[in-house]
Design a protein around this motif. Structure first.
Motif, PDB file in Angstrom:
ATOM      1  N   LYS A  70      34.332  40.496 -20.381  1.00 15.32           N
ATOM      2  CA  LYS A  70      34.023  40.303 -18.970  1.00 15.32           C
ATOM      3  C   LYS A  70      34.547  39.149 -18.307  1.00 15.32           C
ATOM      4  N   SER A 100      26.132  46.492 -15.828  1.00 12.09           N
ATOM      5  CA  SER A 100      25.023  46.600 -16.928  1.00 12.09           C
ATOM      6  C   SER A 100      24.613  45.392 -17.434  1.00 12.09           C
ATOM      7  N   SER A 102      26.885  42.547 -18.842  1.00 16.83           N
ATOM      8  CA  SER A 102      28.102  41.671 -19.035  1.00 16.83           C
ATOM      9  C   SER A 102      28.869  40.914 -17.905  1.00 16.83           C
ATOM     10  N   ALA A 236      34.509  52.997 -23.198  1.00 16.92           N
ATOM     11  CA  ALA A 236      34.660  52.577 -21.753  1.00 16.92           C
ATOM     12  C   ALA A 236      33.267  52.272 -20.888  1.00 16.92           C
ATOM     13  N   GLY A 237      32.857  51.407 -20.045  1.00 19.88           N
ATOM     14  CA  GLY A 237      31.906  51.204 -18.988  1.00 19.88           C
ATOM     15  C   GLY A 237      32.433  51.363 -17.777  1.00 19.88           C
ATOM     16  N   THR A 238      33.713  50.597 -17.465  1.00 21.85           N
ATOM     17  CA  THR A 238      34.247  50.655 -16.280  1.00 21.85           C
ATOM     18  C   THR A 238      35.550  51.375 -16.732  1.00 21.85           C
ATOM     19  N   ALA A 239      35.969  51.343 -17.995  1.00 22.82           N
ATOM     20  CA  ALA A 239      37.387  51.674 -18.596  1.00 22.82           C
ATOM     21  C   ALA A 239      38.400  50.443 -18.373  1.00 22.82           C
ATOM     22  N   GLY A 240      37.851  49.563 -17.815  1.00 25.46           N
ATOM     23  CA  GLY A 240      38.801  48.280 -17.615  1.00 25.46           C
ATOM     24  C   GLY A 240      39.524  48.066 -18.950  1.00 25.46           C
ATOM     25  N   THR A 241      38.984  47.880 -20.000  1.00 20.64           N
ATOM     26  CA  THR A 241      39.620  47.226 -21.262  1.00 20.64           C
ATOM     27  C   THR A 241      40.537  48.620 -21.767  1.00 20.64           C
ATOM     28  N   GLU A 300      24.360  50.203 -24.710  1.00 16.33           N
ATOM     29  CA  GLU A 300      24.690  49.669 -23.139  1.00 16.33           C
ATOM     30  C   GLU A 300      25.856  49.266 -23.105  1.00 16.33           C
ATOM     31  N   GLY A 301      26.312  49.247 -21.823  1.00 14.60           N
ATOM     32  CA  GLY A 301      27.630  48.880 -21.412  1.00 14.60           C
ATOM     33  C   GLY A 301      29.049  50.026 -21.552  1.00 14.60           C
ATOM     34  N   ILE A 302      28.612  50.810 -22.314  1.00 12.00           N
ATOM     35  CA  ILE A 302      29.619  51.878 -22.190  1.00 12.00           C
ATOM     36  C   ILE A 302      29.099  53.311 -22.013  1.00 12.00           C
ATOM     37  N   SER A 347      27.685  48.425 -28.090  1.00 12.88           N
ATOM     38  CA  SER A 347      28.723  48.967 -27.732  1.00 12.88           C
ATOM     39  C   SER A 347      29.883  48.422 -28.754  1.00 12.88           C
ATOM     40  N   CYS A 373      32.627  43.488 -28.660  1.00 13.86           N
ATOM     41  CA  CYS A 373      32.280  43.341 -27.193  1.00 13.86           C
ATOM     42  C   CYS A 373      31.184  42.204 -26.904  1.00 13.86           C
ATOM     43  N   ASP A 374      30.183  42.443 -27.598  1.00 15.88           N
ATOM     44  CA  ASP A 374      28.860  41.072 -27.587  1.00 15.88           C
ATOM     45  C   ASP A 374      28.383  41.241 -28.765  1.00 15.88           C
TER      46      ASP A 374
HETATM   47  N1  PMP Z   1      30.850  46.503 -24.073  1.00 13.73           N
HETATM   48  C1  PMP Z   1      29.730  45.889 -23.242  1.00 13.73           C
HETATM   49  C2  PMP Z   1      28.575  45.242 -23.770  1.00 13.73           C
HETATM   50  C3  PMP Z   1      29.995  46.131 -21.689  1.00 13.73           C
HETATM   51  O1  PMP Z   1      28.854  45.388 -21.142  1.00 13.73           O
HETATM   52  C4  PMP Z   1      30.854  46.800 -21.106  1.00 13.73           C
HETATM   53  C5  PMP Z   1      31.130  46.527 -19.813  1.00 13.73           C
HETATM   54  N2  PMP Z   1      30.196  47.382 -19.116  1.00 13.73           N
HETATM   55  C6  PMP Z   1      31.849  47.297 -22.084  1.00 13.73           C
HETATM   56  C7  PMP Z   1      31.534  47.133 -23.562  1.00 13.73           C
HETATM   57  C8  PMP Z   1      32.979  48.193 -21.524  1.00 13.73           C
HETATM   58  O2  PMP Z   1      34.022  47.632 -20.899  1.00 13.73           O
HETATM   59  P1  PMP Z   1      34.950  48.196 -19.818  1.00 13.73           P
HETATM   60  O3  PMP Z   1      34.043  48.279 -18.725  1.00 13.73           O
HETATM   61  O4  PMP Z   1      36.218  47.398 -19.828  1.00 13.73           O
HETATM   62  O5  PMP Z   1      35.035  49.732 -20.075  1.00 13.73           O
END
Ligand code: PMP
Length: 408
Positions: A70, A100, A102, A236-241, A300-302, A347, A373-374
């Motif tokens: 992020k 969420s 990140s 995908a959380g926002t699906a940006g990646t 969390e996050g996806i 995630s 991711c983290d």
């Molecule tokens: N992993 C984590 C820990 C996140 O916080 C997020 C974003 N919400 C994602 C993956 C997903 O990334 P994106 O929003 O690009 O789909």
């Protein structure tokens, strides 16, 4: 054998790997925290590669200064807003976001570094580690009860409202800016411009030289190129990646042959159904699910249960999806620590589980790319609690020697 220079189906990716278009020289000294974002390593996860016979390559996004991919998004969103005059440093401007966690952490980090304030809205079922970190970074944090997206109190709607209220509340000449990661093109664009090219350059270099070709740095959409990676697998959380990387690989780099874009989906998310059946509906949706945050999972996050502009822009590029249960993700997290010393966030564990599932369907030697991711540090109180419970259960079973019915 290569018949002509126009034959771009071979395996020579070294020219592309070294092409100036994709190569950004790393300066000897980084200009502040913002200068440390991106150019993350691509790690071959040894245990998973050996287990599958494929190369499982993972983009180490947890090594960004804000600890997740992020950072790339936050930086691009801020720079885009600055270019439009919507944000001016050191004027007291505040960046508002619903997240969420990140994205909020990346915004809070860059806000401090670039002369802004951060106001982060998140739902109260996200791990406390993330809101504590946000507070330490100086962000205003609003944790709100879980609500459906149509509810004005949903964390995204709240962030938007707070931004609109900014001038009236502060009345000091400063502006409020809603960064809007679910809808702004600057989100996926960050990954299209940085994560995607980095991945292709790294995989190309890893794949090495087999034949000599020209023109690779000038390849365009209408050409069909054999891909050096067989699959890109990502939640995908926002699906940006997913959208950004897919657009780069398939549209900009022109990789069409032999590449599959795969959504890694946690339980309770509707994305897998959307990709497979064209219906945005969570397989496990049941009475009460709507009260949960984004999806009915400890991950969390996806996970997605609604359409957003960012997802819409990339949906047609997603070839398939892999659903991953919480238990599978926990077992993968434990495996990664035990075999590779990788302390994965939730995630990340989903991504790696899906990457293995896809690798097992591919010819040996295929290259599968996913994202770390983290780290687990942001998931200790929720996800790793369950990992610990599973381990304790297994140990208890070991010592008593009893076999549970579900172990067959
Ligand atoms: N992993 C984590 C820990 C996140 O916080 C997020 C974003 N919400 C994602 C993956 C997903 O990334 P994106 O929003 O690009 O789909």
């Amino acid at each position: 054998p290569v018949s002509s220079d126009e034959d771009l189906d071979g395996d020579d990716w070294s020219l592309l790997a070294n092409s100036s278009e994709l190569h950004r020289a790393t300066p000897p000294v980084a200009d502040g925290i913002a200068g440390c974002i991106g150019d993350t390593p691509l790690i071959r996860i040894r245990s998973l590669s050996e287990a599958t016979g494929c190369d499982i390559l993972a983009k180490a996004e947890f090594l960004n200064p804000g600890g997740s991919p992020k950072d790339r998004v936050a930086l691009n969103v801020i720079r885009t807003a600055e270019a439009k005059g919507l944000l001016v440093p050191h004027r007291g401007d505040t960046i508002y976001e619903g997240t969420s966690g990140s994205t909020g952490i990346s915004i809070a980090t860059l806000a401090r570094a670039l002369g802004y304030r951060a106001h982060i809205c998140m739902s109260d079922d996200q791990s406390l580690e993330k809101s504590q970190l946000l507070s330490e970074m100086g962000a205003v944090v609003e944790r709100v009860p879980v609500a459906p997206i149509v509810d004005p109190s949903h964390f995204v709607n709240l962030a938007k409202r707070r931004a609109l209220e900014h001038e009236r509340v502060h009345n000091d000449g400063s502006k409020g800016f809603f960064s809007d990661q679910f809808e702004t093109p600057a989100n996926a664009e960050a990954h299209r411009r940085s994560t995607g090219p980095e991945i292709l350059r790294q995989v190309a270099a890893f794949s090495g030289t087999r034949h000599a070709h020209h023109h690779l740095q000038h390849q365009h959409q209408h050409q069909t190129l054999q891909s050096p990676l067989a699959a890109f697998v990502c939640g995908a959380g926002t699906a940006g990646t997913l959208t950004g990387v897919a657009r780069y690989l398939k549209e900009d780099a022109g990789l069409r042959k032999g590449i599959r874009i795969i959504a890694a989906d946690p339980q309770g998310s509707g994305l897998a159904n959307l990709v497979r059946n064209g219906v945005l509906y969570a397989a496990t949706e049941k009475e009460g699910t709507r009260r949960r945050s984004q999806v009915d999972s400890i991950v969390e996050g996806i996970g997605m249960n609604r359409m957003t502009a960012t997802l819409d822009a990339g949906l047609h590029l997603i070839d398939d999806a892999v659903s991953v249960t919480d238990t599978q993700a926990c077992l993968m997290a434990r495996w990664l620590v035990e075999h590779d010393g990788i302390f994965a966030g939730s995630s990340t564990a989903v991504n790696c589980t899906a990457a293995v599932a896809i690798a097992l369907t591919l010819p040996p030697g295929s290259r599968v790319v996913t994202v770390l991711c983290d780290t687990g540090l942001r998931h200790l109180s929720k996800f790793y609690k369950k990992v610990g419970e599973l381990s304790a259960k297994d140990e208890a079973n070991d010592t008593t020697g009893t076999v549970q019915p579900d172990q067959h």
